[in-house]
Design an enzyme around this catalytic site. Structure first.
Site, PDB file in Angstrom:
ATOM      1  N   ARG A 120       0.955  -1.327   0.465  1.00  0.00           N
ATOM      2  CA  ARG A 120      -0.188  -0.041  -0.375  1.00  0.00           C
ATOM      3  C   ARG A 120       1.035   1.340   0.207  1.00  0.00           C
ATOM      4  NH1 ARG A 120      -2.838  -2.939   3.381  1.00  0.00           N
ATOM      5  NH2 ARG A 120      -4.737  -4.083   2.434  1.00  0.00           N
ATOM      6  N   LYS A 142       3.199  11.555 -10.773  1.00  0.00           N
ATOM      7  CA  LYS A 142       2.500  10.830 -11.617  1.00  0.00           C
ATOM      8  C   LYS A 142       3.447   9.845 -11.968  1.00  0.00           C
ATOM      9  CE  LYS A 142      -0.158  13.590 -14.145  1.00  0.00           C
ATOM     10  NZ  LYS A 142      -0.669  14.503 -15.939  1.00  0.00           N
ATOM     11  N   GLU A 184      10.115  19.076 -24.959  1.00  0.00           N
ATOM     12  CA  GLU A 184       9.124  19.683 -23.092  1.00  0.00           C
ATOM     13  C   GLU A 184       9.731  20.703 -22.204  1.00  0.00           C
ATOM     14  OE1 GLU A 184       6.653  18.261 -21.814  1.00  0.00           O
ATOM     15  OE2 GLU A 184       7.341  15.811 -22.489  1.00  0.00           O
ATOM     16  N   LYS A 220       7.750  22.983 -12.839  1.00  0.00           N
ATOM     17  CA  LYS A 220       6.845  22.080 -12.902  1.00  0.00           C
ATOM     18  C   LYS A 220       6.464  21.754 -11.068  1.00  0.00           C
ATOM     19  CE  LYS A 220       6.027  17.864 -13.415  1.00  0.00           C
ATOM     20  NZ  LYS A 220       6.030  16.900 -14.167  1.00  0.00           N
ATOM     21  N   GLU A 230      -4.204  17.099 -10.397  1.00  0.00           N
ATOM     22  CA  GLU A 230      -4.479  17.387 -11.682  1.00  0.00           C
ATOM     23  C   GLU A 230      -6.417  17.517 -11.786  1.00  0.00           C
ATOM     24  OE1 GLU A 230      -2.406  16.803 -15.728  1.00  0.00           O
ATOM     25  OE2 GLU A 230      -3.911  14.454 -15.301  1.00  0.00           O
ATOM     26  N   ARG A 234      -2.622  22.208 -13.125  1.00  0.00           N
ATOM     27  CA  ARG A 234      -1.732  21.180 -14.064  1.00  0.00           C
ATOM     28  C   ARG A 234      -1.534  20.741 -15.314  1.00  0.00           C
ATOM     29  NH1 ARG A 234       1.202  16.019 -10.642  1.00  0.00           N
ATOM     30  NH2 ARG A 234       2.574  15.555 -12.513  1.00  0.00           N
ATOM     31  N   ASN A 238      -0.442  19.535 -20.417  1.00  0.00           N
ATOM     32  CA  ASN A 238      -1.063  18.740 -21.589  1.00  0.00           C
ATOM     33  C   ASN A 238      -0.053  19.571 -22.938  1.00  0.00           C
ATOM     34  OD1 ASN A 238      -0.705  16.465 -20.441  1.00  0.00           O
ATOM     35  ND2 ASN A 238      -2.637  17.098 -20.049  1.00  0.00           N
ATOM     36  N   HIS A 241       1.047  18.505 -26.718  1.00  0.00           N
ATOM     37  CA  HIS A 241       0.312  17.018 -26.110  1.00  0.00           C
ATOM     38  C   HIS A 241      -0.641  16.389 -27.054  1.00  0.00           C
ATOM     39  CE1 HIS A 241       3.642  17.565 -23.205  1.00  0.00           C
ATOM     40  NE2 HIS A 241       3.963  15.708 -23.522  1.00  0.00           N
ATOM     41  N   HIS A 245       0.053  13.817 -28.968  1.00  0.00           N
ATOM     42  CA  HIS A 245       0.309  12.097 -29.154  1.00  0.00           C
ATOM     43  C   HIS A 245      -0.410  11.598 -30.333  1.00  0.00           C
ATOM     44  CE1 HIS A 245       0.102  12.339 -24.340  1.00  0.00           C
ATOM     45  NE2 HIS A 245       1.316  12.063 -24.506  1.00  0.00           N
ATOM     46  N   HIS A 257       9.028  10.828 -29.016  1.00  0.00           N
ATOM     47  CA  HIS A 257       7.997  12.036 -27.911  1.00  0.00           C
ATOM     48  C   HIS A 257       7.954  13.233 -28.337  1.00  0.00           C
ATOM     49  CE1 HIS A 257       5.259  12.898 -25.018  1.00  0.00           C
ATOM     50  NE2 HIS A 257       5.752  13.377 -23.630  1.00  0.00           N
TER      51      HIS A 257
HETATM   52  N1  GLY Z   1       3.949  15.387 -17.368  1.00  0.00           N
HETATM   53  C1  GLY Z   1       3.213  15.941 -17.252  1.00  0.00           C
HETATM   54  C2  GLY Z   1       2.364  15.630 -15.341  1.00  0.00           C
HETATM   55  O1  GLY Z   1       3.457  16.022 -14.525  1.00  0.00           O
HETATM   56  O2  GLY Z   1       1.685  16.076 -14.856  1.00  0.00           O
END
Ligand code: GLY
Length: 350
Positions: A120, A142, A184, A220, A230, A234, A238, A241, A245, A257
């Site tokens: 957990r 993430k 990025e 960031k 998010e 956040r 994107n 993206h 994508h 990418h």
């Molecule tokens: N790579 C996008 C984020 O971490 O929200």
């Protein structure tokens, strides 16, 4: 050396410096009472750096067990994830033990997801070895694995207890992999730093790495501090993206990418200028940075294929797509558009 502190559900440092890998053991020891560290890495990175990391961890009094998986996105799947969990259990890692992820985005995402779910949730440390992982994926918590149906479909938010970025590790990175991170970096410039775009345009790929990585991580950090899970802000990360994508999928992942993100950024920028949302001057500054880094800004893939792919994107809600539109450098906004509006906007920027 620079230290940037993230204040999310967990507070942790992102340490950025040159030649700091040997500090991994002592830095982990300051933060963790673990007996055992599971070092997780891939078949490209482990031969280069795992021994240094193991020695440093052992020197700091940890028992180290190592798991190496075949390098590549295709390894970021449920089978390898379960192998990692089995490895942790076989080696009797307990709640207080630690995972160290040594690698690029695939390694960080998958080892992070193992850390989020094993018993957990146990602590983990990110040691990113690619530019993309240093400027983006290793920070913010993430974690995920892919399913056959799509990328990152299973995951969790789980913050690391430390991120250690050693510039020296970038020396062995192939050029294409380095460019992956550059897409990025331009994104962060568009989101909030005109001077960063100017610097990239002037210095091209010889940009001062430590300063630029630190600037991206600061930006960031600010986003993650404000919206870790998010809920809204956040999603601005994107930027580029949605179309990126789609290009990535339509090219069957033959384009990196970073190249796809650059194409996505260029298309939304040209679209925003044509529609009168973004000034021509800001548009030019964004496109100049993309081209100075040697990144592509166009695709020959047709709009029908790109729309099909965007429709299958996991971030789509029925009948509409949310895109991030650059109204100017430092003024990017989320806009929910009908499919017709998306097509019209993207076509304006092709
Ligand atoms: N790579 C996008 C984020 O971490 O929200």
């Amino acid at each position: 050396m620079k230290t940037i502190t993230v204040n999310a559900s967990k507070t942790y440092d992102v340490v950025i410096g040159n030649g700091i890998l040997p500090e991994i053991g002592s830095r982990c020891r300051e933060l963790s009472a673990a007996k055992t560290v599971a070092l997780i890495s891939d078949s490209n990175v482990a031969p280069l750096y795992a021994k240094n990391v193991e020695d440093s961890l052992t020197g700091a009094g940890f028992r180290v067990v190592s798991f190496v998986f075949p390098a590549g996105e295709q390894s970021k799947n449920a089978d390898v994830y379960l192998q990692i969990l089995a490895f942790l259990a076989e080696n009797q890692l307990g709640r207080k033990d630690l995972i160290v992820a040594l690698g690029g985005g695939v390694c960080g995402d998958m080892a992070g997801f193992a850390a989020a779910t094993y018993l957990r949730g146990i602590d983990f440390v990110q040691v990113p070895t690619s530019l993309l992982a240093m400027v983006d994926s290793s920070v913010g918590g993430k974690t995920a694995i892919d399913l056959p149906q799509g990328k990152n479909l299973v995951g969790a938010f789980h913050q690391p207890i430390l991120v250690l970025c050693d510039m020296a590790l970038l020396e062995t990175l192939p050029q294409e992999n380095f460019l992956d991170g550059c897409g990025e970096i331009v994104k962060y410039g568009v989101l909030g730093d005109r001077n960063l775009l100017k610097l990239l345009t002037e210095t091209k790929i010889c940009f001062p790495r430590e300063d630029v990585i630190a600037r991206c991580v600061e930006m960031k950090r600010d986003v993650v501090n404000a919206d870790e899970f998010e809920g809204g802000l956040r999603m601005l990360l994107n930027l580029g993206h949605t179309l990126g994508h789609a290009v990535e999928k339509c090219s069957h992942f033959s384009l990196s990418h970073g190249a796809c993100v650059a194409i996505g950024l260029a298309v939304v920028t040209r679209g925003a200028v044509k529609k009168g949302y973004c000034s021509a001057e800001d548009g030019k500054a964004i496109l100049s940075a993309i081209s100075a880094l040697g990144l592509p800004s166009e695709t020959a893939i047709g709009m029908d294929d790109l729309m099909d792919s965007m429709l299958n994107d996991k971030k789509r809600t029925s009948g509409s797509i949310t895109c991030v539109v650059p109204y100017g450098i430092g003024d990017c906004r989320r806009e929910t558009m009908t499919l017709m509006e998306v097509r019209n906007f993207m076509e304006a920027g092709m």
